[in-house]
Design an enzyme around this catalytic site. Structure first.
Site, PDB file in Angstrom:
ATOM      1  CE  LYS A 163      -8.614 -12.677  -9.934  1.00 31.26           C
ATOM      2  NZ  LYS A 163      -8.984 -12.072  -8.642  1.00 31.26           N
ATOM      3  CD  GLU A 178       2.973  -3.438 -13.889  1.00 33.73           C
ATOM      4  OE1 GLU A 178       2.880  -2.525 -13.064  1.00 33.73           O
ATOM      5  OE2 GLU A 178       2.304  -3.498 -14.922  1.00 33.73           O
ATOM      6  CB  CYS A 210       4.530  -2.302  -5.686  1.00 32.42           C
ATOM      7  SG  CYS A 210       4.196  -1.018  -6.892  1.00 32.42           S
ATOM      8  CD  GLU A 213       5.897  -6.213  -1.253  1.00 31.20           C
ATOM      9  OE1 GLU A 213       5.488  -7.351  -1.568  1.00 31.20           O
ATOM     10  OE2 GLU A 213       5.728  -5.216  -1.962  1.00 31.20           O
TER      11      GLU A 213
END
Ligand code: NAD
Length: 471
Positions: free
Chosen positions: A169, A242, A276, A373
């Site tokens: 997905k 992750e 990331c 972040e």
């Protein structure tokens, strides 16, 4: 990061639900993708299970390797179709989309050659015992919008090589290139070995908790990762997560600022900072602070920002409106708290989700742009008095994905790097990864290991067979 939803669900002419896909360079819809209903997953996972019964067979290892090599060739050949579509929906400059397609093919080739090997168990007993690695079953792969193809392949290449089947997905912000990739691979893989599903939530939630799924491999934000783990717990499926990062780069006092400035800048700003493992905070010694801020600001001001399909663009738009709003909020919050924009500072005055590459100086250490972040083209630069203080600040976060140390004395830099609490550290670089290395975050940046032989193992379970030497 909260999970934003794409806008404008509507019915297609066929009466089937679909949702609009927007071009981030204009903010306008340019295509649509099927809005599959969670109820459709039952039949899809059933078919993935049936396909697995054949794909998993030990005797199929050579056929699997051949199919994955053919898949790599097919992806490469489809580059001229895949790359522009990827840029259109994701925003990145076209050469970076081509590079992403190339890495997708390279990953398929890498895992094609990594067949699971039977291992003898040597413990001195007079029996013959061995581990035969077995696949798990249908795998759910759920990926974000920053590297749709590359991150998808990081999941399906090892899962397929191990003998599992995959239901993949993509993010609803970037479903189109993945759907095209699915069509390309359907020509070379057996039916139902890899199925792409697209749709808005709760499709991902239901996929992660589907009882027919034996491994959920997820890349995305920490809050969604938690939800995925909770969902997978219902069927006790294995999870590989992750998640996000807030990587620090520590510059030591012997660093040659001009020599490293380009590398450091692009380690923070490539893909508009939506990586990331981008540098998300820079710590510079007080003595070099102004020089570092100036060198980074100069590069930010010189960067060509424009639509990814326009030749010469070095930085495209941010991928989506909620992400743009988040970056604006973080930058504005820091500026209101006393930070200074040495470059950029806000949106560009043009249609689309463009944000000026921004270097923030004099940022309060507790600003969200430092502690959270940002995942965008905004980089805070913070001064430090002692290396001790810099290491402490770098580690003072719930994230633990990557980090880097920059200096001329490599031994000293490596010694400081060894003190960072994260999965990967670099000296005088940041973010470069090898297909053969383990990829695992410390703390809240991840669960499980992807990459290299560990990525294959994550898709296998040990099956141990004991037999006596004689009857
Ligand atoms: P996200 O967590 O919002 O979404 C990721 C995926 O999960 C999407 O496909 C989304 O549709 C789906 N999803 C949303 N809600 C779900 C639910 N309840 N259950 C199951 N699936 C659900 O992340 P994003 O905004 O798409 O991506 C940005 C984040 O991804 C950042 O935090 C970034 O650091 C992280 N990321 C991590 C890595 C890594 O390897 N560690 C790589 C790239 C991006």
């Amino acid at each position: 990061m909260p999970t934003p939803q794409p806008r404008r669900p509507h019915q297609t002419r066929s009466g089937r639900g679909s949702f609009a896909v927007l071009d981030p360079a204009t903010g306008e819809p340019f295509d649509e993708a099927p809005d599959q209903r969670p109820e459709e997953l039952d039949a899809i996972v059933d078919r993935a299970h049936t396909a697995w019964l054949h794909w998993r067979a030990d005797t199929n290892a050579d056929a699997r390797a051949a199919a994955l090599l053919a898949a790599a060739d097919a992806v490469e050949q489809a580059g001229p179709d895949l790359a522009p579509l990827l840029t259109r929906e994701q925003g990145k400059p076209l050469p970076e989309s081509y590079a992403e397609v190339a890495r997708t093919a390279a990953r398929l080739r890498y895992f094609a050659t990594l067949a699971p090997q039977t291992q003898p168990i040597q413990d001195g007993r007079a029996v013959r015992s061995e581990i035969r690695w077995r696949p798990l079953g249908p795998v759910a792969a759920i990926v974000p919008w920053n590297f749709p193809l590359q991150l998808a392949s990081a999941k399906f290449a090892p899962a397929l090589a191990a003998g599992n089947t995959v239901v993949l997905k993509p993010s609803p912000f970037t479903p189109l290139a993945t759907r095209m990739l699915g069509s390309v691979l359907a020509a070379v893989l057996p039916e139902d070995v890899l199925t792409i599903v697209t749709g808005r939530e709760p499709l991902g939630e239901r996929l992660a908790s589907h009882p027919g799924i034996r491994h959920v491999t997820f890349t995305g934000s920490v809050p969604t990762g938690r939800a995925v783990a909770r969902g997978a717990a219902s069927s006790l499926a294995r999870v590989t997560l992750e998640l996000g990062g807030n990587d620090a780069a520590i510059l030591l006092d012997d660093v040659d600022v001009e020599q490293i400035a380009d590398r450091l800048f692009w380690a923070a700003f490539r893909n508009c900072g939506q990586i990331c493992m981008a540098v998300k905070r820079v710590y510079a010694p007080v003595r070099l602070y102004s020089e570092v801020v100036e060198a980074l600001a100069q590069r930010a001001n010189q960067t060509v920002v424009g639509p990814g399909l326009e030749a010469g663009s070095q930085l495209g738009p941010v991928n989506n409106a909620p992400q743009l709003a988040r970056i604006e909020r973080y930058a504005a919050g820091a500026l209101a708290a006393g930070a200074r924009a040495a470059a950029g500072g806000g949106r560009l005055d043009r249609p689309g989700y463009f944000f000026a590459p921004t270097i923030l100086a004099d940022v309060p250490a507790q600003s969200p742009v430092v502690t959270q972040e940002q995942f965008g083209p905004v980089l805070p630069v913070l001064p430090y008095q002692s290396v001790e203080q810099a290491v402490e600040a770098a580690n003072d976060t719930g994230f633990g994905l990557g980090g880097s140390v920059w200096g001329t004395d490599l031994d000293r830099a490596e010694q400081v790097a060894g003190r960072l609490e994260c999965g990967t550290v670099w000296i005088n670089h940041h973010g470069e990864l090898s297909l053969a290395q383990p990829f695992a975050g410390a703390k809240e940046s991840g669960v499980g290991v992807a990459g290299g032989p560990w990525g294959l193992s994550g898709n296998l379970r040990p099956f141990v067979v004991h037999r006596p030497l004689e009857a």
